[in-house]
Design an enzyme around this catalytic site. Structure first.
Site, PDB file in Angstrom:
ATOM      1  N   LYS A   1      11.833 -13.502 -13.457  1.00 28.73           N
ATOM      2  CA  LYS A   1      11.405 -12.402 -14.339  1.00 28.73           C
ATOM      3  C   LYS A   1      10.297 -12.886 -15.258  1.00 28.73           C
ATOM      4  O   LYS A   1       9.304 -12.224 -15.483  1.00 28.73           O
ATOM      5  CB  LYS A   1      12.560 -11.874 -15.201  1.00 28.73           C
ATOM      6  CG  LYS A   1      13.605 -11.068 -14.491  1.00 28.73           C
ATOM      7  CD  LYS A   1      13.178  -9.656 -14.130  1.00 28.73           C
ATOM      8  CE  LYS A   1      12.536  -9.564 -12.786  1.00 28.73           C
ATOM      9  NZ  LYS A   1      13.339  -9.499 -11.615  1.00 28.73           N
TER      10      LYS A   1
ATOM     11  N   LYS B   1       5.470  -3.911  -5.064  1.00 21.93           N
ATOM     12  CA  LYS B   1       6.926  -3.795  -5.108  1.00 21.93           C
ATOM     13  C   LYS B   1       7.570  -3.973  -3.739  1.00 21.93           C
ATOM     14  O   LYS B   1       8.581  -4.628  -3.601  1.00 21.93           O
ATOM     15  CB  LYS B   1       7.324  -2.446  -5.689  1.00 21.93           C
ATOM     16  CG  LYS B   1       8.828  -2.315  -5.791  1.00 21.93           C
ATOM     17  CD  LYS B   1       9.238  -1.658  -7.054  1.00 21.93           C
ATOM     18  CE  LYS B   1      10.725  -1.699  -7.261  1.00 21.93           C
ATOM     19  NZ  LYS B   1      11.181  -2.917  -7.937  1.00 21.93           N
TER      20      LYS B   1
ATOM     21  N   TRP C   1      -2.975  -2.552  -1.581  1.00 21.91           N
ATOM     22  CA  TRP C   1      -2.653  -3.943  -1.926  1.00 21.91           C
ATOM     23  C   TRP C   1      -3.299  -4.750  -0.814  1.00 21.91           C
ATOM     24  O   TRP C   1      -2.846  -4.704   0.341  1.00 21.91           O
ATOM     25  CB  TRP C   1      -1.148  -4.150  -1.954  1.00 21.91           C
ATOM     26  CG  TRP C   1      -0.731  -5.491  -2.449  1.00 21.91           C
ATOM     27  CD1 TRP C   1      -0.536  -5.857  -3.744  1.00 21.91           C
ATOM     28  CD2 TRP C   1      -0.435  -6.651  -1.663  1.00 21.91           C
ATOM     29  NE1 TRP C   1      -0.142  -7.179  -3.806  1.00 21.91           N
ATOM     30  CE2 TRP C   1      -0.078  -7.690  -2.543  1.00 21.91           C
ATOM     31  CE3 TRP C   1      -0.445  -6.919  -0.290  1.00 21.91           C
ATOM     32  CZ2 TRP C   1       0.264  -8.964  -2.110  1.00 21.91           C
ATOM     33  CZ3 TRP C   1      -0.102  -8.188   0.141  1.00 21.91           C
ATOM     34  CH2 TRP C   1       0.249  -9.201  -0.773  1.00 21.91           C
TER      35      TRP C   1
ATOM     36  N   CYS D   1       0.844  -1.182   0.000  1.00 22.18           N
ATOM     37  CA  CYS D   1       0.000   0.000   0.000  1.00 22.18           C
ATOM     38  C   CYS D   1       0.887   1.243   0.000  1.00 22.18           C
ATOM     39  O   CYS D   1       2.006   1.222   0.494  1.00 22.18           O
ATOM     40  CB  CYS D   1      -0.938   0.121   1.195  1.00 22.18           C
ATOM     41  SG  CYS D   1      -2.008  -1.276   1.446  1.00 22.18           S
TER      42      CYS D   1
ATOM     43  N   GLU E   1      17.023 -16.059 -11.557  1.00 25.08           N
ATOM     44  CA  GLU E   1      16.501 -14.714 -11.796  1.00 25.08           C
ATOM     45  C   GLU E   1      15.731 -14.652 -13.119  1.00 25.08           C
ATOM     46  O   GLU E   1      14.669 -14.035 -13.206  1.00 25.08           O
ATOM     47  CB  GLU E   1      17.653 -13.697 -11.762  1.00 25.08           C
ATOM     48  CG  GLU E   1      17.259 -12.250 -11.989  1.00 25.08           C
ATOM     49  CD  GLU E   1      16.244 -11.699 -10.997  1.00 25.08           C
ATOM     50  OE1 GLU E   1      15.907 -12.368 -10.011  1.00 25.08           O
ATOM     51  OE2 GLU E   1      15.762 -10.581 -11.246  1.00 25.08           O
TER      52      GLU E   1
ATOM     53  N   ARG F   1       3.222   0.060  -5.261  1.00 27.20           N
ATOM     54  CA  ARG F   1       3.109  -0.560  -3.934  1.00 27.20           C
ATOM     55  C   ARG F   1       1.789  -1.304  -3.742  1.00 27.20           C
ATOM     56  O   ARG F   1       1.599  -2.005  -2.751  1.00 27.20           O
ATOM     57  CB  ARG F   1       3.227   0.512  -2.845  1.00 27.20           C
ATOM     58  CG  ARG F   1       4.517   1.289  -2.903  1.00 27.20           C
ATOM     59  CD  ARG F   1       4.516   2.346  -1.837  1.00 27.20           C
ATOM     60  NE  ARG F   1       4.488   1.745  -0.521  1.00 27.20           N
ATOM     61  CZ  ARG F   1       5.560   1.360   0.147  1.00 27.20           C
ATOM     62  NH1 ARG F   1       6.748   1.517  -0.374  1.00 27.20           N
ATOM     63  NH2 ARG F   1       5.437   0.836   1.337  1.00 27.20           N
TER      64      ARG F   1
ATOM     65  N   ASN G   1      -0.727   2.013   6.102  1.00 23.55           N
ATOM     66  CA  ASN G   1       0.056   0.989   5.398  1.00 23.55           C
ATOM     67  C   ASN G   1       0.686   0.113   6.480  1.00 23.55           C
ATOM     68  O   ASN G   1       1.316   0.628   7.389  1.00 23.55           O
ATOM     69  CB  ASN G   1       1.135   1.686   4.558  1.00 23.55           C
ATOM     70  CG  ASN G   1       2.212   0.731   4.061  1.00 23.55           C
ATOM     71  OD1 ASN G   1       3.366   1.097   3.938  1.00 23.55           O
ATOM     72  ND2 ASN G   1       1.842  -0.493   3.779  1.00 23.55           N
ATOM     73  N   GLY G   2       0.485  -1.191   6.352  1.00 17.11           N
ATOM     74  CA  GLY G   2       1.036  -2.101   7.355  1.00 17.11           C
ATOM     75  C   GLY G   2      -0.001  -3.141   7.734  1.00 17.11           C
ATOM     76  O   GLY G   2      -0.964  -3.357   6.995  1.00 17.11           O
TER      77      GLY G   2
ATOM     78  N   GLU H   1       6.853 -13.772 -13.210  1.00 21.87           N
ATOM     79  CA  GLU H   1       6.151 -12.711 -12.493  1.00 21.87           C
ATOM     80  C   GLU H   1       5.490 -11.694 -13.409  1.00 21.87           C
ATOM     81  O   GLU H   1       4.466 -11.127 -13.060  1.00 21.87           O
ATOM     82  CB  GLU H   1       7.057 -12.019 -11.472  1.00 21.87           C
ATOM     83  CG  GLU H   1       8.152 -11.169 -12.059  1.00 21.87           C
ATOM     84  CD  GLU H   1       8.987 -10.469 -11.000  1.00 21.87           C
ATOM     85  OE1 GLU H   1       8.465 -10.112  -9.946  1.00 21.87           O
ATOM     86  OE2 GLU H   1      10.195 -10.262 -11.248  1.00 21.87           O
TER      87      GLU H   1
ATOM     88  N   HIS I   1      16.679 -35.791 -12.244  1.00 18.81           N
ATOM     89  CA  HIS I   1      16.213 -36.400 -10.998  1.00 18.81           C
ATOM     90  C   HIS I   1      14.715 -36.173 -10.803  1.00 18.81           C
ATOM     91  O   HIS I   1      14.237 -36.196  -9.670  1.00 18.81           O
ATOM     92  CB  HIS I   1      17.028 -35.866  -9.824  1.00 18.81           C
ATOM     93  CG  HIS I   1      18.472 -36.252  -9.915  1.00 18.81           C
ATOM     94  ND1 HIS I   1      18.913 -37.528  -9.650  1.00 18.81           N
ATOM     95  CD2 HIS I   1      19.560 -35.555 -10.325  1.00 18.81           C
ATOM     96  CE1 HIS I   1      20.225 -37.588  -9.854  1.00 18.81           C
ATOM     97  NE2 HIS I   1      20.630 -36.402 -10.269  1.00 18.81           N
TER      98      HIS I   1
HETATM   99  C1  F6R Z   1      11.222  -9.518  -8.329  1.00 11.09           C
HETATM  100  C2  F6R Z   1      11.321  -8.594  -7.213  1.00 11.09           C
HETATM  101  C3  F6R Z   1      11.180  -9.144  -5.850  1.00 11.09           C
HETATM  102  C4  F6R Z   1      12.110  -8.411  -4.865  1.00 11.09           C
HETATM  103  C5  F6R Z   1      11.822  -8.874  -3.437  1.00 11.09           C
HETATM  104  C6  F6R Z   1      12.736  -8.201  -2.435  1.00 11.09           C
HETATM  105  O1  F6R Z   1      11.360  -8.867  -9.549  1.00 11.09           O
HETATM  106  O2  F6R Z   1      11.481  -7.419  -7.384  1.00 11.09           O
HETATM  107  O3  F6R Z   1      11.395 -10.516  -5.810  1.00 11.09           O
HETATM  108  O4  F6R Z   1      13.436  -8.663  -5.216  1.00 11.09           O
HETATM  109  O5  F6R Z   1      10.491  -8.591  -3.119  1.00 11.09           O
HETATM  110  O6  F6R Z   1      12.533  -6.816  -2.412  1.00 11.09           O
HETATM  111  P1  F6R Z   1      13.595  -5.847  -1.792  1.00 11.09           P
HETATM  112  O7  F6R Z   1      14.823  -5.932  -2.627  1.00 11.09           O
HETATM  113  O8  F6R Z   1      12.963  -4.497  -1.839  1.00 11.09           O
HETATM  114  O9  F6R Z   1      13.865  -6.324  -0.397  1.00 11.09           O
END
Ligand code: F6R
Length: 622
Positions: free
Chosen positions: A499, A617, A76, A2, A495, A27, A112-113, A502, A518
């Site tokens: 990508k 995010k 969110w 949020c 990674e 967010r 937020n929280g 997601e 396996h």
């Molecule tokens: C994926 C992504 C997330 C963040 C994860 C940690 O693209 O962005 O997996 O890497 O939520 O977030 P931070 O780095 O802000 O602790």
């Protein structure tokens, strides 16, 4: 998650609130709402389910809601489905239906929280005659503030501090009291909140980009503190209600950094910003060809004494840790363990007080990473944070901070922050290796010199983007994609796979190439796309064998390797090359085509690249 914003001053609040929320939509984006007061009149609340643009259209971009003091929220969902009733702001008094319109409430607020004991508070307040209109935890805290405010006949600051003592959980809370026009009160515990200081106006926000356009001068409010915001003035209070002082900090980011700058999506803009972000991060500690960790606060003596390293992070930052494990162990010969923060915090890990815990986080607010940091500190182990957001909770609580200089990252899927985190880890590995006597001077200088070529080499990889776009279009309807590699190539595969899934919603998995047979190999069917990552020469042939194994079971192969390995074209159906570099640094180059693959498949499927469904995010809740 949020995002919250607030404004009090002489200008019209609603357009500023909507603009600020648009910078915080990363967010959370399932509903949004604002509350604005026009002079002494009660707050007018407007909320809408869906993206912020729905709310902005309802309000004619803010023109339809006059007033110079207000709050905003983009949500969110945690407690209660995404709906108008559950959208913030929430109010203390009675309201019609879903809480919109002019509300004769004493307290109106956004949060937020997570309030962990909200059920208990809600039941208590129901018994005291309060009516609830939503399923949220937030409504309980707003009504509790109102309850204390009236029961004890106290001022806003005392009503908030009493509430803070009663609730458990995390919050960045902003409220307006009907009796205090032009004023906003905020309280904070473990959720991000900054306050912007302007000429005759004051802002609040969950994150810097929301207010950068208006001011670069910000206050960081501490944990368990309250602040009173009036036009151009801010007063801070501790939990006893005693006034305390904070100074403003100047933010170096400029407002353009938080705009799309001609790109269709933030993600593509941020992919393109990687050379610059990596260069800036390198420049912050490389002086005249040598690494100087003075700004991080790590002395040579401390480096020599490190007995073990535990890297703790979530998501992509965890993937950086997986890569760093290989590089640090090889260059500095220090045992490294990498852990998901959400596991680490509940595992009672065995930590040596002479060890070092490294927490990696873009936002510096990820709840599990922050909890892991606290756990390590409580056990007396020093914590080094690799963080992008200055003044974030993790940056403030860590013993030492290595700031990545990625600038604001807006797209939900990380790209440039990931790349700067990789570089920060490479720099630490090289310096640790040198200080501990494992790297000769010549090798040390050569590694640093090679690291400095990475920004240019990333730019060269980006030149190949049309080929990747074309290939991605062919696989836009893929059901499953597998990424395989060994060693550092496995770290990159993790990674690349994240990508992909997601942002494109295509099921994908990363496998250590030798592990496929396996179990997972049974998933390979005619036409399944398997992406082999082969940047490590000593593992090249092993991974080629694994690629051949899946090809003979029908897989369609993409190979990602360095220039020179042209024989890859005999095995793979499609090959992408990256410039040659020191193998330790290959992840910084190999990740770029994989970011582009995820991006273009998402675009080809017509998805919202920057705001994928169900994600936010900053994961500031467990
Ligand atoms: C994926 C992504 C997330 C963040 C994860 C940690 O693209 O962005 O997996 O890497 O939520 O977030 P931070 O780095 O802000 O602790």
């Amino acid at each position: 998650m949020c995002g919250i914003v607030g404004f009090t001053g002489e200008k019209q609040a609603a357009p500023i609130l909507l603009d600020g929320l648009s910078k915080l939509e990363y967010r959370g984006y399932d509903s949004a709402g604002i509350a604005v007061r026009d002079g002494d009149a009660p707050a007018e609340v407007v909320k809408a389910k869906g993206r912020l643009k729905v709310l902005a259209e309802m309000l004619d971009d803010g023109k339809a809601l006059p007033g110079t003091c207000g709050l905003g929220h983009t949500r969110w969902a945690t407690h209660g489905e995404p709906s108008k009733a559950n959208a913030h702001p929430h109010v203390s008094g009675n309201c019609t239906g879903s809480g919109s319109g002019a509300v004769e409430s004493d307290v109106v607020g956004v949060h937020n929280g997570i309030i962990e004991n909200y059920q208990e508070i809600r039941e208590k307040l129901l018994r005291r005659g309060y009516t609830f209109y939503s399923d949220t935890d937030t409504e309980s805290i707003i009504k509790l503030v109102d309850y204390y405010y009236k029961k004890y006949g106290i001022g806003p600051v005392d009503a908030l501090t009493r509430t803070m003592v009663r609730v458990r959980g995390s919050y960045a809370l902003a409220v307006m009291f009907k009796d205090y026009p032009g004023e906003i009160y905020v309280a904070r515990k473990d959720s991000p909140l900054i306050i912007g200081a302007g000429e005759g106006e004051t802002f609040l926000a969950s994150d810097v980009p929301a207010i950068l356009k208006y001011t670069r001068s910000v206050y960081y409010i501490g944990n368990l503190e309250v602040a009173r915001l009036t036009p151009g003035e801010v007063h801070f209070f501790d939990l006893n209600g005693d006034e305390i002082q904070h100074d403003t900090v100047e933010i170096a980011w400029d407002s353009e950094a938080a705009e799309k700058g001609g790109f269709e999506h933030f993600m593509m803009k941020e992919i393109y910003e990687q050379p610059r972000a990596v260069q800036d991060t390198l420049n912050s500690v490389v002086k005249e060809g040598r690494i100087d960790l003075t700004s991080v606060g790590l002395t040579d003596e401390e480096i020599r004494d490190i007995s073990q390293i535990t890297i703790v992070a979530c998501g992509s930052a965890y993937h950086v840790g997986v890569a760093a494990q290989y590089v640090i162990e090889e260059l500095a010969r220090i045992p490294v363990r990498v852990e998901l923060a959400s596991e680490f915090r509940y595992r009672k890990p065995l930590l040596d007080p002479k060890g070092l815990v490294i927490v990696i986080s873009q936002s510096g607010e990820t709840a599990d990473s922050l909890a892991a940091l606290r756990e390590a500190k409580q056990r007396g182990v020093p914590v080094l944070a690799i963080v992008n957001v200055v003044g974030s909770s993790i940056a403030r609580e860590a013993d030492k901070v290595f700031y990545t200089l990625a600038g604001p990252e807006i797209a939900v899927a990380t790209t440039k922050a990931y790349s700067t985190q990789l570089i920060a880890c490479d720099l630490l590995a090289i310096q640790f290796g040198r200080v501990r006597g494992l790297l000769e001077e010549e090798r040390y200088l050569a590694l640093i010199a090679e690291l400095q070529t990475i920004p240019n080499k990333i730019s060269r990889v980006l030149k190949d983007k049309e080929r990747i776009q074309w290939f991605a279009a062919k696989f836009a309807n893929a059901q499953d994609i597998f990424f395989i590699g060994r060693g550092l190539d496995y770290a990159i595969s993790l990674e690349g796979s994240l990508k992909m899934k997601e942002i494109s919603y295509v099921h994908s998995e990363a496998y250590a190439a030798g592990e496929l047979k396996h179990g997972t190999i049974s998933l390979i069917e005619d036409g399944t796309l398997v992406i082999g990552v082969l940047t490590q020469d000593h593992l090249y042939e092993k991974t080629v064998s694994n690629m051949v194994e899946v090809k003979s079971r029908g897989a369609y192969l993409m190979g990602l390797t360095s220039y020179g390995h042209y024989e890859m074209e005999d095995t793979a159906n499609f090959t992408v090359y990256i410039p040659k570099t020191e193998e330790y640094f290959a992840p910084s180059l190999a990740v770029v085509p994989l970011q582009l693959m995820g991006y273009y498949i998402s675009v080809a499927r017509g998805l919202d690249v920057d705001k994928p469904r169900n994600l936010a995010k900053s994961v500031t809740v467990e």
